[in-house]
Motif scaffolding. Structure first.
Motif, PDB file in Angstrom:
ATOM      1  N   UNK A  20       0.837  -1.212   0.000  1.00 57.57           N
ATOM      2  CA  UNK A  20       0.000   0.000   0.000  1.00 57.57           C
ATOM      3  C   UNK A  20       0.867   1.256   0.000  1.00 57.57           C
ATOM      4  N   UNK A  21       1.927   1.272   0.793  1.00 58.65           N
ATOM      5  CA  UNK A  21       2.798   2.436   0.858  1.00 58.65           C
ATOM      6  C   UNK A  21       3.531   2.621  -0.468  1.00 58.65           C
ATOM      7  N   UNK A  22       4.049   1.530  -1.041  1.00 58.66           N
ATOM      8  CA  UNK A  22       4.730   1.610  -2.334  1.00 58.66           C
ATOM      9  C   UNK A  22       3.781   2.192  -3.379  1.00 58.66           C
ATOM     10  N   UNK A  23       2.549   1.681  -3.416  1.00 58.09           N
ATOM     11  CA  UNK A  23       1.586   2.142  -4.418  1.00 58.09           C
ATOM     12  C   UNK A  23       1.250   3.617  -4.221  1.00 58.09           C
ATOM     13  N   UNK A  24       1.116   4.048  -2.979  1.00 56.47           N
ATOM     14  CA  UNK A  24       0.835   5.466  -2.712  1.00 56.47           C
ATOM     15  C   UNK A  24       1.990   6.345  -3.172  1.00 56.47           C
ATOM     16  N   UNK A  25       3.218   5.927  -2.916  1.00 59.45           N
ATOM     17  CA  UNK A  25       4.391   6.684  -3.362  1.00 59.45           C
ATOM     18  C   UNK A  25       4.417   6.735  -4.886  1.00 59.45           C
ATOM     19  N   UNK A  26       4.127   5.609  -5.521  1.00 57.48           N
ATOM     20  CA  UNK A  26       4.111   5.544  -6.986  1.00 57.48           C
ATOM     21  C   UNK A  26       3.091   6.524  -7.556  1.00 57.48           C
ATOM     22  N   UNK A  27       1.894   6.537  -6.982  1.00 57.09           N
ATOM     23  CA  UNK A  27       0.834   7.404  -7.489  1.00 57.09           C
ATOM     24  C   UNK A  27       1.114   8.881  -7.203  1.00 57.09           C
ATOM     25  N   UNK A  28       1.669   9.184  -6.023  1.00 54.91           N
ATOM     26  CA  UNK A  28       1.879  10.575  -5.613  1.00 54.91           C
ATOM     27  C   UNK A  28       3.194  11.169  -6.118  1.00 54.91           C
ATOM     28  N   UNK A  30       5.809  11.349  -4.342  1.00 51.49           N
ATOM     29  CA  UNK A  30       6.579  11.860  -3.210  1.00 51.49           C
ATOM     30  C   UNK A  30       6.175  11.119  -1.936  1.00 51.49           C
ATOM     31  N   UNK A  31       7.131  11.003  -1.041  1.00 53.15           N
ATOM     32  CA  UNK A  31       6.883  10.340   0.234  1.00 53.15           C
ATOM     33  C   UNK A  31       5.950  11.196   1.094  1.00 53.15           C
ATOM     34  N   UNK A  32       6.175  12.495   1.094  1.00 52.85           N
ATOM     35  CA  UNK A  32       5.359  13.390   1.931  1.00 52.85           C
ATOM     36  C   UNK A  32       3.885  13.348   1.535  1.00 52.85           C
ATOM     37  N   UNK A  33       3.585  13.423   0.232  1.00 52.11           N
ATOM     38  CA  UNK A  33       2.197  13.390  -0.221  1.00 52.11           C
ATOM     39  C   UNK A  33       1.582  12.010   0.019  1.00 52.11           C
ATOM     40  N   UNK A  34       2.355  10.949  -0.196  1.00 50.24           N
ATOM     41  CA  UNK A  34       1.861   9.593   0.076  1.00 50.24           C
ATOM     42  C   UNK A  34       1.501   9.457   1.549  1.00 50.24           C
ATOM     43  N   UNK A  35       2.356   9.976   2.425  1.00 50.59           N
ATOM     44  CA  UNK A  35       2.098   9.915   3.865  1.00 50.59           C
ATOM     45  C   UNK A  35       0.826  10.681   4.219  1.00 50.59           C
ATOM     46  N   UNK A  36       0.636  11.832   3.595  1.00 45.62           N
ATOM     47  CA  UNK A  36      -0.570  12.628   3.860  1.00 45.62           C
ATOM     48  C   UNK A  36      -1.822  11.841   3.467  1.00 45.62           C
ATOM     49  N   UNK A  37      -1.785  11.202   2.300  1.00 42.05           N
ATOM     50  CA  UNK A  37      -2.948  10.437   1.854  1.00 42.05           C
ATOM     51  C   UNK A  37      -3.184   9.183   2.692  1.00 42.05           C
ATOM     52  N   UNK A  38      -2.100   8.610   3.225  1.00 44.23           N
ATOM     53  CA  UNK A  38      -2.211   7.408   4.054  1.00 44.23           C
ATOM     54  C   UNK A  38      -2.502   7.733   5.526  1.00 44.23           C
ATOM     55  N   UNK A  39      -2.425   9.020   5.884  1.00 46.64           N
ATOM     56  CA  UNK A  39      -2.638   9.469   7.262  1.00 46.64           C
ATOM     57  C   UNK A  39      -1.612   8.872   8.219  1.00 46.64           C
ATOM     58  N   UNK A  40      -0.347   8.881   7.773  1.00 47.42           N
ATOM     59  CA  UNK A  40       0.767   8.427   8.612  1.00 47.42           C
ATOM     60  C   UNK A  40       1.909   9.426   8.480  1.00 47.42           C
ATOM     61  N   UNK A  41       2.904   9.281   9.312  1.00 50.24           N
ATOM     62  CA  UNK A  41       4.068  10.165   9.265  1.00 50.24           C
ATOM     63  C   UNK A  41       4.940   9.838   8.052  1.00 50.24           C
TER      64      UNK A  41
END
Length: 122
Positions: A20-28, A30-41
């Motif tokens: 899930x984290x890899x996919x969020x980073x791929x879509x966004x 950036x790590x910061x935007x992926x973290x924001x969408x995942x609601x984690x640090x």
């Protein structure tokens, strides 16, 4: 057909969170935007990415000041992750259908299968 060796084909048992984290980073991108969408640090997302890259044995993203971009290995891995996530959504929807009393296909019996992914040479 030549027989695969451990060096040619890597098989992993990767946790759903890492996917899930890899996919969020791929879509966004950036790590910061992926973290924001995942609601984690962001540090949690970065830690998972570094752990995943260590397990895979190759970088999955190129790091730039403007964000991240998939490497060739990352592209191959992304196709696998997308497929796994689509399968998980289908499985979940069938499970919901079964709980609602609708007819579903009978589950295949036997040991679980593991996935193998061939990554391009560096």
């Amino acid at each position: 057909m030549p027989k695969s060796t451990p060096a040619d084909t890597l098989a992993w048992h990767i946790h759903a969170r890492s996917l899930r984290y890899f996919d969020a980073i791929r879509r966004c991108g950036s790590i910061r935007e992926a973290a924001r969408q995942l609601h984690v640090a962001p540090s949690a997302v970065k830690r998972q990415l570094l752990k995943l890259e260590a397990e895979v044995g190759t970088p999955l993203f190129e790091r730039f000041a403007s964000g991240l971009a998939l490497t060739a290995a990352g592209e191959v891995f992304a196709r696998h992750v997308i497929s796994v996530m689509q399968d998980a959504r289908r499985f979940e929807s069938r499970g919901c259908a079964a709980r609602a009393g609708r007819q579903t296909r009978r589950a295949r019996r036997g040991p679980p299968r593991s996935a193998s992914i061939r990554l391009p040479d560096r």
